[in-house]
Design a protein around this motif. Structure first.
Motif, PDB file in Angstrom:
ATOM      1  N   MET A   1       0.823  -1.199   0.000  1.00  0.00           N
ATOM      2  CA  MET A   1       0.000   0.000   0.000  1.00  0.00           C
ATOM      3  C   MET A   1       0.867   1.264   0.000  1.00  0.00           C
ATOM      4  O   MET A   1       0.561   2.224  -0.677  1.00  0.00           O
ATOM      5  N   LEU A   2       1.948   1.246   0.763  1.00  0.00           N
ATOM      6  CA  LEU A   2       2.813   2.411   0.821  1.00  0.00           C
ATOM      7  C   LEU A   2       3.492   2.682  -0.514  1.00  0.00           C
ATOM      8  O   LEU A   2       3.695   3.840  -0.894  1.00  0.00           O
ATOM      9  N   LYS A   3       3.810   1.625  -1.254  1.00  0.00           N
ATOM     10  CA  LYS A   3       4.424   1.816  -2.569  1.00  0.00           C
ATOM     11  C   LYS A   3       3.486   2.537  -3.523  1.00  0.00           C
ATOM     12  O   LYS A   3       3.924   3.311  -4.369  1.00  0.00           O
ATOM     13  N   LEU A   4       2.182   2.285  -3.397  1.00  0.00           N
ATOM     14  CA  LEU A   4       1.212   2.893  -4.302  1.00  0.00           C
ATOM     15  C   LEU A   4       1.087   4.399  -4.103  1.00  0.00           C
ATOM     16  O   LEU A   4       0.841   5.133  -5.060  1.00  0.00           O
ATOM     17  N   ILE A   5       1.253   4.854  -2.876  1.00  0.00           N
ATOM     18  CA  ILE A   5       1.050   6.281  -2.615  1.00  0.00           C
ATOM     19  C   ILE A   5       2.356   7.045  -2.430  1.00  0.00           C
ATOM     20  O   ILE A   5       2.329   8.247  -2.194  1.00  0.00           O
ATOM     21  N   PHE A   6       3.499   6.367  -2.548  1.00  0.00           N
ATOM     22  CA  PHE A   6       4.767   7.039  -2.280  1.00  0.00           C
ATOM     23  C   PHE A   6       5.003   8.208  -3.230  1.00  0.00           C
ATOM     24  O   PHE A   6       5.179   9.347  -2.793  1.00  0.00           O
ATOM     25  N   TRP A   7       5.033   7.974  -4.539  1.00  0.00           N
ATOM     26  CA  TRP A   7       5.329   9.040  -5.513  1.00  0.00           C
ATOM     27  C   TRP A   7       4.171  10.004  -5.712  1.00  0.00           C
ATOM     28  O   TRP A   7       4.380  11.224  -5.727  1.00  0.00           O
ATOM     29  N   PRO A   8       2.928   9.550  -5.869  1.00  0.00           N
ATOM     30  CA  PRO A   8       1.870  10.530  -6.146  1.00  0.00           C
ATOM     31  C   PRO A   8       1.390  11.316  -4.930  1.00  0.00           C
ATOM     32  O   PRO A   8       0.810  12.376  -5.087  1.00  0.00           O
ATOM     33  N   VAL A   9       1.635  10.813  -3.706  1.00  0.00           N
ATOM     34  CA  VAL A   9       1.090  11.484  -2.531  1.00  0.00           C
ATOM     35  C   VAL A   9       2.183  11.940  -1.565  1.00  0.00           C
ATOM     36  O   VAL A   9       2.262  13.110  -1.206  1.00  0.00           O
ATOM     37  N   LEU A  10       3.022  11.026  -1.127  1.00  0.00           N
ATOM     38  CA  LEU A  10       3.972  11.337  -0.073  1.00  0.00           C
ATOM     39  C   LEU A  10       5.093  12.266  -0.530  1.00  0.00           C
ATOM     40  O   LEU A  10       5.468  13.194   0.199  1.00  0.00           O
ATOM     41  N   VAL A  11       5.631  12.052  -1.704  1.00  0.00           N
ATOM     42  CA  VAL A  11       6.721  12.912  -2.189  1.00  0.00           C
ATOM     43  C   VAL A  11       6.246  14.352  -2.402  1.00  0.00           C
ATOM     44  O   VAL A  11       6.879  15.285  -1.901  1.00  0.00           O
ATOM     45  N   PRO A  12       5.124  14.586  -3.112  1.00  0.00           N
ATOM     46  CA  PRO A  12       4.680  15.985  -3.250  1.00  0.00           C
ATOM     47  C   PRO A  12       4.322  16.627  -1.911  1.00  0.00           C
ATOM     48  O   PRO A  12       4.602  17.801  -1.692  1.00  0.00           O
ATOM     49  N   SER A  13       3.735  15.855  -1.014  1.00  0.00           N
ATOM     50  CA  SER A  13       3.396  16.400   0.295  1.00  0.00           C
ATOM     51  C   SER A  13       4.643  16.795   1.070  1.00  0.00           C
ATOM     52  O   SER A  13       4.697  17.862   1.690  1.00  0.00           O
ATOM     53  N   PHE A  14       5.664  15.960   1.022  1.00  0.00           N
ATOM     54  CA  PHE A  14       6.931  16.278   1.692  1.00  0.00           C
ATOM     55  C   PHE A  14       7.581  17.519   1.080  1.00  0.00           C
ATOM     56  O   PHE A  14       8.057  18.403   1.793  1.00  0.00           O
ATOM     57  N   LEU A  15       7.601  17.588  -0.245  1.00  0.00           N
ATOM     58  CA  LEU A  15       8.219  18.738  -0.911  1.00  0.00           C
ATOM     59  C   LEU A  15       7.485  20.035  -0.587  1.00  0.00           C
ATOM     60  O   LEU A  15       8.116  21.077  -0.365  1.00  0.00           O
ATOM     61  N   PHE A  16       6.165  19.978  -0.558  1.00  0.00           N
ATOM     62  CA  PHE A  16       5.394  21.178  -0.229  1.00  0.00           C
ATOM     63  C   PHE A  16       5.654  21.597   1.214  1.00  0.00           C
ATOM     64  O   PHE A  16       5.834  22.778   1.504  1.00  0.00           O
ATOM     65  N   ALA A  17       5.675  20.638   2.131  1.00  0.00           N
ATOM     66  CA  ALA A  17       5.922  20.959   3.542  1.00  0.00           C
ATOM     67  C   ALA A  17       7.325  21.526   3.736  1.00  0.00           C
ATOM     68  O   ALA A  17       7.517  22.487   4.490  1.00  0.00           O
ATOM     69  N   ALA A  18       8.312  20.946   3.063  1.00  0.00           N
ATOM     70  CA  ALA A  18       9.677  21.458   3.172  1.00  0.00           C
ATOM     71  C   ALA A  18       9.777  22.857   2.577  1.00  0.00           C
ATOM     72  O   ALA A  18      10.440  23.744   3.138  1.00  0.00           O
ATOM     73  N   GLY A  19       9.128  23.071   1.462  1.00  0.00           N
ATOM     74  CA  GLY A  19       9.127  24.398   0.839  1.00  0.00           C
ATOM     75  C   GLY A  19       8.432  25.429   1.707  1.00  0.00           C
ATOM     76  O   GLY A  19       8.901  26.561   1.852  1.00  0.00           O
ATOM     77  N   PHE A  20       7.321  25.042   2.318  1.00  0.00           N
ATOM     78  CA  PHE A  20       6.621  25.977   3.186  1.00  0.00           C
ATOM     79  C   PHE A  20       7.461  26.313   4.408  1.00  0.00           C
ATOM     80  O   PHE A  20       7.508  27.458   4.849  1.00  0.00           O
ATOM     81  N   GLY A  21       8.137  25.329   4.954  1.00  0.00           N
ATOM     82  CA  GLY A  21       9.013  25.579   6.091  1.00  0.00           C
ATOM     83  C   GLY A  21      10.140  26.533   5.742  1.00  0.00           C
ATOM     84  O   GLY A  21      10.597  27.313   6.578  1.00  0.00           O
ATOM     85  N   ALA A  22      10.590  26.481   4.504  1.00  0.00           N
ATOM     86  CA  ALA A  22      11.654  27.388   4.069  1.00  0.00           C
ATOM     87  C   ALA A  22      11.128  28.795   3.819  1.00  0.00           C
ATOM     88  O   ALA A  22      11.877  29.772   3.914  1.00  0.00           O
ATOM     89  N   VAL A  23       9.853  28.929   3.506  1.00  0.00           N
ATOM     90  CA  VAL A  23       9.275  30.225   3.167  1.00  0.00           C
ATOM     91  C   VAL A  23       8.838  31.003   4.408  1.00  0.00           C
ATOM     92  O   VAL A  23       8.791  32.233   4.375  1.00  0.00           O
ATOM     93  N   VAL A  24       8.559  30.322   5.502  1.00  0.00           N
ATOM     94  CA  VAL A  24       8.051  31.003   6.697  1.00  0.00           C
ATOM     95  C   VAL A  24       8.977  32.125   7.171  1.00  0.00           C
ATOM     96  O   VAL A  24       8.509  33.246   7.422  1.00  0.00           O
ATOM     97  N   PRO A  25      10.285  31.904   7.303  1.00  0.00           N
ATOM     98  CA  PRO A  25      11.139  33.030   7.723  1.00  0.00           C
ATOM     99  C   PRO A  25      11.132  34.193   6.729  1.00  0.00           C
ATOM    100  O   PRO A  25      11.211  35.357   7.126  1.00  0.00           O
ATOM    101  N   ILE A  26      10.997  33.874   5.452  1.00  0.00           N
ATOM    102  CA  ILE A  26      10.944  34.929   4.444  1.00  0.00           C
ATOM    103  C   ILE A  26       9.665  35.734   4.586  1.00  0.00           C
ATOM    104  O   ILE A  26       9.664  36.954   4.432  1.00  0.00           O
ATOM    105  N   GLN A  27       8.565  35.064   4.907  1.00  0.00           N
ATOM    106  CA  GLN A  27       7.309  35.778   5.114  1.00  0.00           C
ATOM    107  C   GLN A  27       7.405  36.720   6.303  1.00  0.00           C
ATOM    108  O   GLN A  27       6.898  37.845   6.255  1.00  0.00           O
TER     109      GLN A  27
END
Length: 113
Positions: A1-27
């Motif tokens: 089950m984890l293999k099915l959602i790794f690329w379409p769900v978990l990777v984009p979610s991680f990238l968005f969360a990491a990007g948002f964490g990087a943007v907070v100090p800039i905001q």
């Protein structure tokens, strides 16, 4: 089950969360540069966390009503639109950046486990 959602769900979610964490100090710095006090700029970040607490239940109900895939698509498009708009209007950056965090609430809620 984890293999099915790794690329379409978990990777984009991680990238968005990491990007948002990087943007907070800039905001915060952008809000201060635009004339907000450091206290108000910090309140913007704190409001994002409080908003996450209050929105979790309604977001879950919406996901149940519209479905996982449709909710994730809507959240992705809305976050991309808010972040793009904040790039076009720098004075909106501290305010619209938090819209991205609100839309990112939908991703973990709609994971099909």
């Amino acid at each position: 089950m984890l293999k099915l959602i790794f690329w379409p769900v978990l990777v984009p979610s991680f990238l968005f969360a990491a990007g948002f964490g990087a943007v907070v100090p800039i905001q915060i710095l952008a809000a201060i540069r635009l004339g907000a006090s450091p206290e108000l700029a910090s309140l913007l970040v704190a409001a994002s966390g409080v908003l996450a607490l209050f929105c979790t239940v309604p977001v879950g109900a919406t996901i149940d009503r519209v479905g996982d895939k449709r909710a994730m698509t809507l959240a992705t498009l809305s976050a991309a639109g808010a972040l793009t708009l904040s790039l076009q209007s720098p004075w909106l950056c501290p305010w619209l950046g938090h819209c991205g965090s609100t839309f990112s609430l939908i991703w973990p809620e709609s994971l099909p486990l």
